[in-house]
Motif scaffolding. Structure first.
Motif, short mmCIF file in Angstrom:
data_model
loop_
_atom_site.label_atom_id
_atom_site.label_comp_id
_atom_site.label_asym_id
_atom_site.label_seq_id
_atom_site.Cartn_x
_atom_site.Cartn_y
_atom_site.Cartn_z
N ALA A 169 0.81 -1.21 0.00
CA ALA A 169 0.00 0.00 0.00
C ALA A 169 0.85 1.26 0.00
CB ALA A 169 -0.93 0.00 1.22
N GLN A 170 2.09 1.17 0.49
CA GLN A 170 2.92 2.36 0.61
C GLN A 170 3.87 2.55 -0.58
OE1 GLN A 170 2.31 4.42 3.07
NE2 GLN A 170 0.73 2.99 3.76
N ARG A 171 3.79 1.69 -1.57
CA ARG A 171 4.71 1.83 -2.71
C ARG A 171 3.92 2.05 -4.00
NH1 ARG A 171 6.61 -3.35 -5.26
NH2 ARG A 171 4.96 -4.87 -4.88
N LYS A 172 3.15 3.10 -4.00
CA LYS A 172 2.35 3.42 -5.17
C LYS A 172 3.25 3.87 -6.31
CE LYS A 172 -1.63 2.72 -3.13
NZ LYS A 172 -2.51 1.61 -3.53
N CYS A 173 3.04 3.28 -7.46
CA CYS A 173 3.81 3.67 -8.65
C CYS A 173 3.04 3.22 -9.88
CB CYS A 173 5.20 3.03 -8.63
SG CYS A 173 6.17 3.36 -10.12
N SER A 174 2.93 4.08 -10.85
CA SER A 174 2.24 3.72 -12.09
C SER A 174 2.93 4.40 -13.25
CB SER A 174 0.76 4.10 -12.04
OG SER A 174 0.61 5.49 -11.89
N ILE A 175 2.82 3.80 -14.41
CA ILE A 175 3.41 4.37 -15.63
C ILE A 175 2.35 4.40 -16.72
CG2 ILE A 175 5.78 3.67 -15.08
CD1 ILE A 175 5.45 1.32 -16.94
N ASN A 176 2.49 5.36 -17.60
CA ASN A 176 1.55 5.55 -18.71
C ASN A 176 2.19 5.01 -19.98
OD1 ASN A 176 -0.74 6.41 -20.05
ND2 ASN A 176 -0.03 8.52 -20.29
N VAL A 177 1.57 4.02 -20.58
CA VAL A 177 2.16 3.32 -21.72
C VAL A 177 1.34 3.58 -22.98
CG1 VAL A 177 2.85 1.07 -22.64
CG2 VAL A 177 3.03 1.53 -20.18
N TRP A 178 2.04 3.96 -24.05
CA TRP A 178 1.41 4.14 -25.37
C TRP A 178 1.76 2.94 -26.24
CZ3 TRP A 178 3.02 3.93 -30.36
CH2 TRP A 178 2.16 4.43 -31.35
N ALA A 179 0.83 2.53 -27.08
CA ALA A 179 1.10 1.47 -28.05
C ALA A 179 0.17 1.65 -29.24
CB ALA A 179 0.91 0.08 -27.43
N GLY A 180 0.53 1.03 -30.34
CA GLY A 180 -0.28 1.10 -31.55
C GLY A 180 -0.24 -0.21 -32.31
N ILE A 181 -1.30 -0.50 -33.04
CA ILE A 181 -1.36 -1.70 -33.89
C ILE A 181 -1.74 -1.26 -35.29
CG2 ILE A 181 -2.60 -3.85 -34.36
CD1 ILE A 181 -3.05 -4.18 -31.38
N VAL A 182 -0.92 -1.65 -36.26
CA VAL A 182 -1.23 -1.39 -37.66
C VAL A 182 -0.73 -2.56 -38.47
CG1 VAL A 182 0.91 -0.07 -38.00
CG2 VAL A 182 -1.00 0.22 -39.61
N GLY A 183 -1.58 -3.11 -39.33
CA GLY A 183 -1.18 -4.28 -40.09
C GLY A 183 -0.80 -5.41 -39.16
N ASP A 184 0.40 -5.97 -39.39
CA ASP A 184 0.93 -7.02 -38.53
C ASP A 184 2.04 -6.49 -37.64
OD1 ASP A 184 -0.78 -8.99 -39.54
OD2 ASP A 184 0.55 -9.37 -41.24
N CYS A 185 1.99 -5.21 -37.34
CA CYS A 185 3.03 -4.56 -36.55
C CYS A 185 2.46 -4.03 -35.23
CB CYS A 185 3.66 -3.38 -37.31
SG CYS A 185 4.44 -3.85 -38.88
N LEU A 186 3.22 -4.24 -34.17
CA LEU A 186 2.92 -3.63 -32.87
C LEU A 186 3.92 -2.51 -32.65
CD1 LEU A 186 1.55 -3.46 -30.10
CD2 LEU A 186 3.14 -5.23 -29.30
N LEU A 187 3.44 -1.28 -32.56
CA LEU A 187 4.31 -0.13 -32.31
C LEU A 187 4.38 0.12 -30.82
CD1 LEU A 187 3.13 2.33 -35.13
CD2 LEU A 187 4.74 0.41 -35.25
N GLY A 188 5.57 0.35 -30.32
CA GLY A 188 5.76 0.53 -28.89
C GLY A 188 6.04 -0.80 -28.23
N PRO A 189 5.89 -0.86 -26.92
CA PRO A 189 5.32 0.16 -26.03
C PRO A 189 6.28 1.32 -25.80
CG PRO A 189 6.09 -1.72 -24.76
CD PRO A 189 6.26 -2.09 -26.19
N TYR A 190 5.68 2.48 -25.56
CA TYR A 190 6.45 3.70 -25.30
C TYR A 190 5.93 4.35 -24.02
CZ TYR A 190 8.76 8.19 -26.08
OH TYR A 190 9.54 9.30 -25.94
N ILE A 191 6.85 4.73 -23.15
CA ILE A 191 6.47 5.30 -21.86
C ILE A 191 6.26 6.81 -22.00
CG2 ILE A 191 7.04 5.51 -19.42
CD1 ILE A 191 6.71 2.64 -20.45
N LEU A 192 5.06 7.25 -21.67
CA LEU A 192 4.71 8.67 -21.67
C LEU A 192 4.60 9.17 -20.22
CD1 LEU A 192 1.94 8.69 -24.42
CD2 LEU A 192 4.20 9.74 -24.61
N PRO A 193 4.64 10.48 -20.02
CA PRO A 193 4.44 11.01 -18.67
C PRO A 193 3.07 10.59 -18.12
CG PRO A 193 5.30 12.72 -20.10
CD PRO A 193 4.97 11.55 -20.98
N GLU A 194 3.02 10.39 -16.81
CA GLU A 194 1.77 9.95 -16.19
C GLU A 194 0.65 10.96 -16.43
OE1 GLU A 194 0.07 8.38 -11.87
OE2 GLU A 194 2.17 8.98 -12.11
N ARG A 195 0.99 12.25 -16.35
CA ARG A 195 0.03 13.31 -16.64
C ARG A 195 0.29 13.84 -18.04
NH1 ARG A 195 -2.79 15.27 -12.25
NH2 ARG A 195 -2.14 14.46 -10.22
#
Length: 337
Positions: A169-195
């Protein structure tokens, strides 16, 4: 001989049984519920015949007849109230089903969802390779704790190992992840700012996304349709201007030439497929550190890329979901698939 319980007690026993099993709809007049101690002796002799008789008679007022039949048929056979209802439901061919969580929709969403589904299916019918050219994108939050469903989490052993799952409970941490799918390709994952704001998102579109698109085959890249949802960062004026300049008339989103329907994760390939797939792999075991979390996300993305035919299945699922959306008149449809 023990005195038979009054009508009020019998009715409340049935109410307890039905509520415990979540199976039978009730419509019973208000009455003062007696203390449970006064019902104990009757519960011990309650049985499936009582429940079936009450069910068949529509909760008949002729309780004396019902009770007499019960005592004659099963005078020495106790069974719990919940077991009564489960036994009846089983004999009647009924089965318990889990509720499915779906996105809450507003009345004005239905037509917009249908418009998008019609457009997608029409373009797919005109060009069989159309679905390959749509770049679906999204962001998702990953935390150290993840989301645990303890109802379905079990440890199998011949004896109770008293297994635990620590909750930090005391170790709160989260990350914002971007990803994309086009055709047979997975783009990312890419880490964006939480806000995420419009300025940061615009920088990502201008500087990071073009490099990712270098891995996409040229025939797809030349006719790509960019998609994102209506998040505030996506709706900034500068972001929309950039998308219009980069994908003129060919991007999907709030305020774009092709409108994306709000509150429609069931039509987004990342929402209905990727994020659940990744999180299932990431949270198989407890995550120790933020670095461990990022490493697992990258590794899970590699597993997606290495799964043969997975993106073809996602495209087929997208077609099926669009048709289901139309069949449901734009309302929720996932629970029918």
């Amino acid at each position: 001989m023990e005195e038979k319980p009054c009508e009020c007690i019998v009715r409340n026993i049935l109410v307890d049984s039905c509520l415990a099993a979540h199976s039978l709809p009730l419509c019973i007049d208000d009455c003062v519920k007696p203390a449970r101690s006064t019902c104990t002796s009757w519960i011990l002799v309650a049985n499936e015949q009582l429940g079936r008789l009450m069910l068949k008679t529509g909760f008949s007022k002729n309780w004396s007849v019902i009770l007499q039949q019960v005592h004659e048929l099963y005078p020495e056979r106790p069974i719990s109230p919940q077991a009564i209802v489960w036994r009846i439901a089983h004999d009647e061919g009924l089965h318990p089903y889990h509720l499915q969580r779906v996105q809450a929709l507003e009345l004005g969403d239905y037509n917009k969802r249908m418009d998008f589904a019609r457009w997608f299916l029409h373009e797919s019918n005109v060009d069989r390779n159309f679905a390959l050219s749509v770049l679906f994108t999204d962001e998702a939050t990953f935390s150290l704790e993840g989301v645990m469903n303890f109802h379905n989490l079990h440890t199998w052993a011949d004896e109770n190992p008293h297994a635990i799952r620590p909750h930090g409970a005391q170790r709160k941490c989260s990350i914002n992840v971007w990803a994309g799918i086009v055709g047979d390709c997975l783009l990312g994952p890419y880490i964006l700012p939480e806000r995420l704001n419009g300025s940061v998102y615009l920088t990502f579109l201008q500087e990071v996304l073009p490099e990712m698109l270098n891995d996409v085959p040229m025939p797809i890249r030349q006719r790509i349709r960019f998609q994102h949802d209506g998040a505030p960062a996506h709706f900034s004026i500068d972001v929309r201007a950039h998308l219009q300049a980069t994908f003129p008339g060919g991007w999907i989103g709030r305020g774009g030439p092709i409108a994306w329907p709000a509150r429609s994760p069931d039509l987004s390939q990342l929402d209905f497929f990727l994020w659940g797939f990744l999180k299932g792999l990431v949270y198989e075991t407890p995550v120790a550190t933020p670095e461990d979390l990022v490493g697992r996300i990258v590794e899970a993305a590699g597993c997606v890329r290495d799964t043969p035919g997975i993106f073809e299945k996602v495209r087929c699922s997208m077609q099926r979901k669009c048709r289901a959306c139309l069949d449901a008149s734009g309302k929720n449809f996932e629970h029918f698939l």
